[in-house]
Design an enzyme around this catalytic site. Structure first.
Site, mmCIF file in Angstrom:
data_model
loop_
_atom_site.group_PDB
_atom_site.id
_atom_site.type_symbol
_atom_site.label_atom_id
_atom_site.label_comp_id
_atom_site.label_asym_id
_atom_site.label_seq_id
_atom_site.Cartn_x
_atom_site.Cartn_y
_atom_site.Cartn_z
ATOM 1 N N LYS A 115 0.829 -1.218 0.000
ATOM 2 C CA LYS A 115 0.000 0.000 0.000
ATOM 3 C C LYS A 115 0.858 1.260 0.000
ATOM 4 O O LYS A 115 0.460 2.276 -0.544
ATOM 5 C CB LYS A 115 -0.974 0.004 1.179
ATOM 6 C CG LYS A 115 -2.054 -1.064 1.029
ATOM 7 C CD LYS A 115 -3.462 -0.549 1.252
ATOM 8 C CE LYS A 115 -4.456 -1.556 0.686
ATOM 9 N NZ LYS A 115 -5.809 -1.439 1.089
ATOM 10 N N LYS A 197 -3.833 -9.869 -6.529
ATOM 11 C CA LYS A 197 -5.158 -10.257 -6.042
ATOM 12 C C LYS A 197 -6.238 -9.306 -6.569
ATOM 13 O O LYS A 197 -5.963 -8.136 -6.839
ATOM 14 C CB LYS A 197 -5.181 -10.332 -4.506
ATOM 15 C CG LYS A 197 -5.159 -9.008 -3.778
ATOM 16 C CD LYS A 197 -5.651 -9.154 -2.334
ATOM 17 C CE LYS A 197 -6.034 -7.779 -1.799
ATOM 18 N NZ LYS A 197 -6.913 -7.756 -0.677
ATOM 19 N N LYS A 200 -10.975 -4.447 -4.421
ATOM 20 C CA LYS A 200 -12.092 -3.565 -4.765
ATOM 21 C C LYS A 200 -11.660 -2.153 -5.111
ATOM 22 O O LYS A 200 -12.390 -1.416 -5.745
ATOM 23 C CB LYS A 200 -13.171 -3.583 -3.667
ATOM 24 C CG LYS A 200 -12.800 -3.020 -2.320
ATOM 25 C CD LYS A 200 -14.040 -3.012 -1.423
ATOM 26 C CE LYS A 200 -13.892 -3.893 -0.210
ATOM 27 N NZ LYS A 200 -12.854 -3.489 0.752
#
Ligand code: ATP
Ligand code: LTN
Length: 333
Positions: A115, A197, A200
């Site tokens: 992140k 992965k 969303k």
């Protein structure tokens, strides 16, 4: 909550519409566990602000997430569903646990590394201490089991570690939680790039299936999904695209990999992808229908939130006050 049942805690960030990854990795398992356990399913809004959110969109996502929980089959009478920011004990315990977790432990977290690369303009302290808050979420409720996708395993290990460390210092305060990660569906990959992965918050919407995508959109995204050049439907590490589609098919239909390989023996990729798409459409149809119904039922949702929040506060406070006492804080007045 009945005292003789074990406790389950889990949650999802309201960072957008849920994907098939969230559904298969988390929600679908939650619905299977609700009869057997005392379950708390939280909406992790404190975690979500580690990445900048537009306030209006954020509020909408929060509202829609609880509806997606219920639409996926979670019974709001049986499970405690609430917003993390409404139960202040999460943030309070998080501060305390932060004093028992080391910088080096947080620096090793894969999600933080990923992140902070993705949001290099906003590597805030919350992004770094995210796993501390997650440990607090879990430990507040004396949780036995935490059903999550594979990507959360490392965070869960840290929660177990800090719980043991605290117990060694102060006696048995926290239950040591176990991860519950299902074999199929625990790691759904992006349709256009099966090395990462499905997420969303991915900007490329062809990578993700949102659980509210209309059937024609789902079919077209599967049609465009990346496969490979050898045209054989077989599960293998060197066939990540096809293996991901097989994994999705098995998670949705309940077939084993061997059964699915047999079923698709001799199929071209076009027909295989069509079958996977159809199975996903069929699985999501009742979820979508229920979601539409809930949209017209604001009062019902509000009453659920109110009831559940009180219950969560009560449970969380039991653990927090015990922790405060053990550490030596002055008794509350
Ligand atoms: P974001 O993109 O905002 O980071 P996300 O899609 O990764 O969000 P989370 O809110 O972080 O979703 O995760 C919610 C739950 O869904 C967790 O239990 C997580 O392990 C699970 N999950 C997320 N992505 C996948 C995936 N691709 N496959 C299986 N499980 C997943
Ligand atoms: N980090 C989790 C969301 C989350 C969570 C939790 C899951 C926050 N706190 C406690 C289980 C238990 C994620 O899915 N990204």
């Amino acid at each position: 909550m009945s005292d003789d049942k074990k406790v389950i805690f889990s949650g999802i960030q309201p960072s957008g519409f849920l994907t098939l990854g969230n559904y298969l990795g988390a929600l679908n398992n939650w619905t299977k566990l609700q009869d057997e356990y005392n379950c708390l399913y939280c909406i992790m809004d404190l975690h979500t602000i580690t990445v900048r959110q537009d306030p209006a969109k954020f509020r909408k996502a929060e509202r829609e997430l609880i509806m997606q929980y219920i639409a996926s089959g979670l019974d709001p009478e049986q499970n405690i569903m609430y917003y993390q920011s409404h139960v202040s004990q999460h943030a309070e315990l998080s501060w305390i646990l932060g004093c028992y977790i080391y910088m080096g432990e947080l620096q090793r977290m894969t999600q933080f590394k990923e992140k902070s690369q993705k949001h290099s303009d906003n590597i805030n302290a919350g992004l770094f201490t995210y796993p501390v808050l997650m440990a607090a979420d879990i430990l507040l409720y004396q949780t036995d089991l935490v059903p999550v996708g594979e990507d959360q395993r490392q965070h869960l290990e840290l929660a177990r570690e800090v719980a043991s460390r605290f117990n060694k210092l102060y006696g048995d305060v926290f239950k040591i939680p176990e991860a519950y990660i299902s074999k199929v569906g625990a790691r759904v990959m992006a349709l256009q790039d099966p090395s990462k992965k499905m997420s969303k918050s991915d900007e490329n919407k062809n990578n993700t299936i949102a659980i509210m995508d209309p059937p024609e959109v789902i079919m077209s995204k599967f049609k465009k999904a990346v496969t490979d050049s050898d045209n054989e439907v077989r599960y293998s590490d060197d066939k990540p695209g096809v293996s991901n589609l097989l994994n999705i098919y098995c998670a949705v239909t309940g077939s084993t990999t061997a059964e699915a390989e047999r079923e698709f023996d001799g199929f071209g990729y076009g027909d295989f992808k069509k079958s996977v798409g159809e199975a996903v459409v069929a699985k999501l149809e009742p979820v979508q229908k229920k979601f539409m119904e809930l949209q017209n039922n604001k009062d019902y949702i509000d009453s659920i939130i109110k009831n559940n929040t009180e219950k969560a506060r009560h449970l969380a406070d039991r653990t927090l006050s015990r922790v405060q006492k053990k550490i030596g804080f002055m008794p509350r007045v």
